[in-house]
Motif scaffolding. Structure first.
Motif, PDB file in Angstrom:
ATOM      1  N   ASN A  20       0.878  -1.196   0.081  1.00  0.00           N
ATOM      2  CA  ASN A  20       0.039   0.025   0.007  1.00  0.00           C
ATOM      3  C   ASN A  20       0.682   1.240   0.071  1.00  0.00           C
ATOM      4  OD1 ASN A  20      -2.474  -1.210  -0.098  1.00  0.00           O
ATOM      5  ND2 ASN A  20      -2.133  -1.736   2.054  1.00  0.00           N
ATOM      6  N   ARG A  21       1.963   1.216  -0.381  1.00  0.00           N
ATOM      7  CA  ARG A  21       2.946   2.193  -0.693  1.00  0.00           C
ATOM      8  C   ARG A  21       2.815   3.060  -2.245  1.00  0.00           C
ATOM      9  NH1 ARG A  21       5.755   3.638   3.468  1.00  0.00           N
ATOM     10  NH2 ARG A  21       6.026   1.801   5.009  1.00  0.00           N
ATOM     11  N   ILE A  22       2.787   4.191  -2.241  1.00  0.00           N
ATOM     12  CA  ILE A  22       2.759   4.702  -3.538  1.00  0.00           C
ATOM     13  C   ILE A  22       4.031   4.803  -4.037  1.00  0.00           C
ATOM     14  CG2 ILE A  22       2.249   7.000  -4.769  1.00  0.00           C
ATOM     15  CD1 ILE A  22       0.572   7.857  -2.290  1.00  0.00           C
ATOM     16  N   GLY A  65       6.574   6.758  -1.977  1.00  0.00           N
ATOM     17  CA  GLY A  65       7.272   6.010  -0.930  1.00  0.00           C
ATOM     18  C   GLY A  65       6.199   5.933   0.441  1.00  0.00           C
ATOM     19  N   ARG A  66       5.047   7.081   0.414  1.00  0.00           N
ATOM     20  CA  ARG A  66       4.462   6.900   1.708  1.00  0.00           C
ATOM     21  C   ARG A  66       3.275   5.918   1.286  1.00  0.00           C
ATOM     22  NH1 ARG A  66       3.280  12.738   3.245  1.00  0.00           N
ATOM     23  NH2 ARG A  66       2.038  11.683   4.948  1.00  0.00           N
ATOM     24  N   GLU A  67       2.621   5.387   2.560  1.00  0.00           N
ATOM     25  CA  GLU A  67       1.424   4.585   2.512  1.00  0.00           C
ATOM     26  C   GLU A  67       0.124   5.470   1.947  1.00  0.00           C
ATOM     27  OE1 GLU A  67       0.167   2.294   5.916  1.00  0.00           O
ATOM     28  OE2 GLU A  67       2.379   1.226   5.858  1.00  0.00           O
ATOM     29  N   VAL A  68      -0.815   4.762   1.312  1.00  0.00           N
ATOM     30  CA  VAL A  68      -1.801   5.375   0.393  1.00  0.00           C
ATOM     31  C   VAL A  68      -2.803   6.048   1.989  1.00  0.00           C
ATOM     32  CG1 VAL A  68      -3.060   3.584   0.247  1.00  0.00           C
ATOM     33  CG2 VAL A  68      -3.529   5.618  -1.144  1.00  0.00           C
ATOM     34  N   TRP A  69      -2.569   5.001   2.744  1.00  0.00           N
ATOM     35  CA  TRP A  69      -3.498   5.297   4.208  1.00  0.00           C
ATOM     36  C   TRP A  69      -2.884   6.825   4.509  1.00  0.00           C
ATOM     37  CZ3 TRP A  69      -7.346   2.680   3.320  1.00  0.00           C
ATOM     38  CH2 TRP A  69      -7.047   1.505   2.809  1.00  0.00           C
ATOM     39  N   THR A  75     -14.590   6.216   4.627  1.00  0.00           N
ATOM     40  CA  THR A  75     -13.695   5.876   3.106  1.00  0.00           C
ATOM     41  C   THR A  75     -12.673   5.011   3.569  1.00  0.00           C
ATOM     42  OG1 THR A  75     -14.237   8.360   2.927  1.00  0.00           O
ATOM     43  CG2 THR A  75     -12.296   7.388   1.755  1.00  0.00           C
ATOM     44  N   ARG A  76     -12.148   4.942   4.604  1.00  0.00           N
ATOM     45  CA  ARG A  76     -10.972   3.979   4.901  1.00  0.00           C
ATOM     46  C   ARG A  76     -11.446   2.785   4.988  1.00  0.00           C
ATOM     47  NH1 ARG A  76      -6.142   4.577   7.197  1.00  0.00           N
ATOM     48  NH2 ARG A  76      -5.413   6.931   7.531  1.00  0.00           N
ATOM     49  N   ALA A  77     -12.582   2.476   5.349  1.00  0.00           N
ATOM     50  CA  ALA A  77     -13.267   1.191   5.286  1.00  0.00           C
ATOM     51  C   ALA A  77     -13.414   0.574   4.041  1.00  0.00           C
ATOM     52  CB  ALA A  77     -14.469   1.194   6.485  1.00  0.00           C
ATOM     53  N   TYR A  78     -14.030   1.499   3.444  1.00  0.00           N
ATOM     54  CA  TYR A  78     -14.592   1.228   1.749  1.00  0.00           C
ATOM     55  C   TYR A  78     -13.156   0.819   0.925  1.00  0.00           C
ATOM     56  CZ  TYR A  78     -15.737   1.768  -2.858  1.00  0.00           C
ATOM     57  OH  TYR A  78     -15.873   1.626  -4.206  1.00  0.00           O
ATOM     58  N   LEU A  79     -12.313   1.651   0.957  1.00  0.00           N
ATOM     59  CA  LEU A  79     -10.781   1.631   0.346  1.00  0.00           C
ATOM     60  C   LEU A  79     -10.187   0.319   0.804  1.00  0.00           C
ATOM     61  CD1 LEU A  79      -9.896   5.295  -0.507  1.00  0.00           C
ATOM     62  CD2 LEU A  79     -10.935   3.616  -1.951  1.00  0.00           C
ATOM     63  N   PHE A  80     -10.231   0.029   1.997  1.00  0.00           N
ATOM     64  CA  PHE A  80      -9.435  -1.089   2.631  1.00  0.00           C
ATOM     65  C   PHE A  80     -10.161  -2.329   2.020  1.00  0.00           C
ATOM     66  CE2 PHE A  80      -9.011  -4.782   5.686  1.00  0.00           C
ATOM     67  CZ  PHE A  80      -7.734  -4.543   5.845  1.00  0.00           C
ATOM     68  N   GLY A  81     -11.501  -2.210   1.687  1.00  0.00           N
ATOM     69  CA  GLY A  81     -12.205  -3.761   1.139  1.00  0.00           C
ATOM     70  C   GLY A  81     -11.902  -3.737  -0.285  1.00  0.00           C
ATOM     71  N   VAL A  82     -11.813  -2.502  -0.831  1.00  0.00           N
ATOM     72  CA  VAL A  82     -11.323  -2.443  -2.391  1.00  0.00           C
ATOM     73  C   VAL A  82     -10.038  -3.080  -2.516  1.00  0.00           C
ATOM     74  CG1 VAL A  82     -11.073  -1.042  -4.331  1.00  0.00           C
ATOM     75  CG2 VAL A  82     -13.105  -0.866  -2.839  1.00  0.00           C
TER      76      VAL A  82
END
Length: 64
Positions: free
Chosen positions: A14-16, A42-46, A54-61
């Motif tokens: 999950n790093r860009i 280099g940073r996490e998308v989170w 939004t975090r829950a939705y994207l985590f599932g995706v």
């Protein structure tokens, strides 16, 4: 604007890892110098996602 030129790639951790060719221009035009490629690669998308829903939705995706 070409959406692909303003896109990003996330690795398995999950790093860009890269951004599109127009990323920096878009960031600067929107008064977001902290969002230029040098500051996001280099940073996490989170680090850039706000809100529990939004975090829950994207985590599932991203986990599928």
């Amino acid at each position: 604007m070409d959406l692909q030129a303003n896109s990003y790639v996330v690795d398995g951790q999950n790093r860009i890892v890269s951004v599109g060719s127009e990323w920096d221009q878009f960031a600067l035009e929107n008064d977001a110098p902290g969002a230029t490629s040098a500051r996001v690669i280099g940073r996490e998308v989170w680090d850039f996602i706000e809100g529990d829903n939004t975090r829950a939705y994207l985590f599932g995706v991203l986990q599928t």
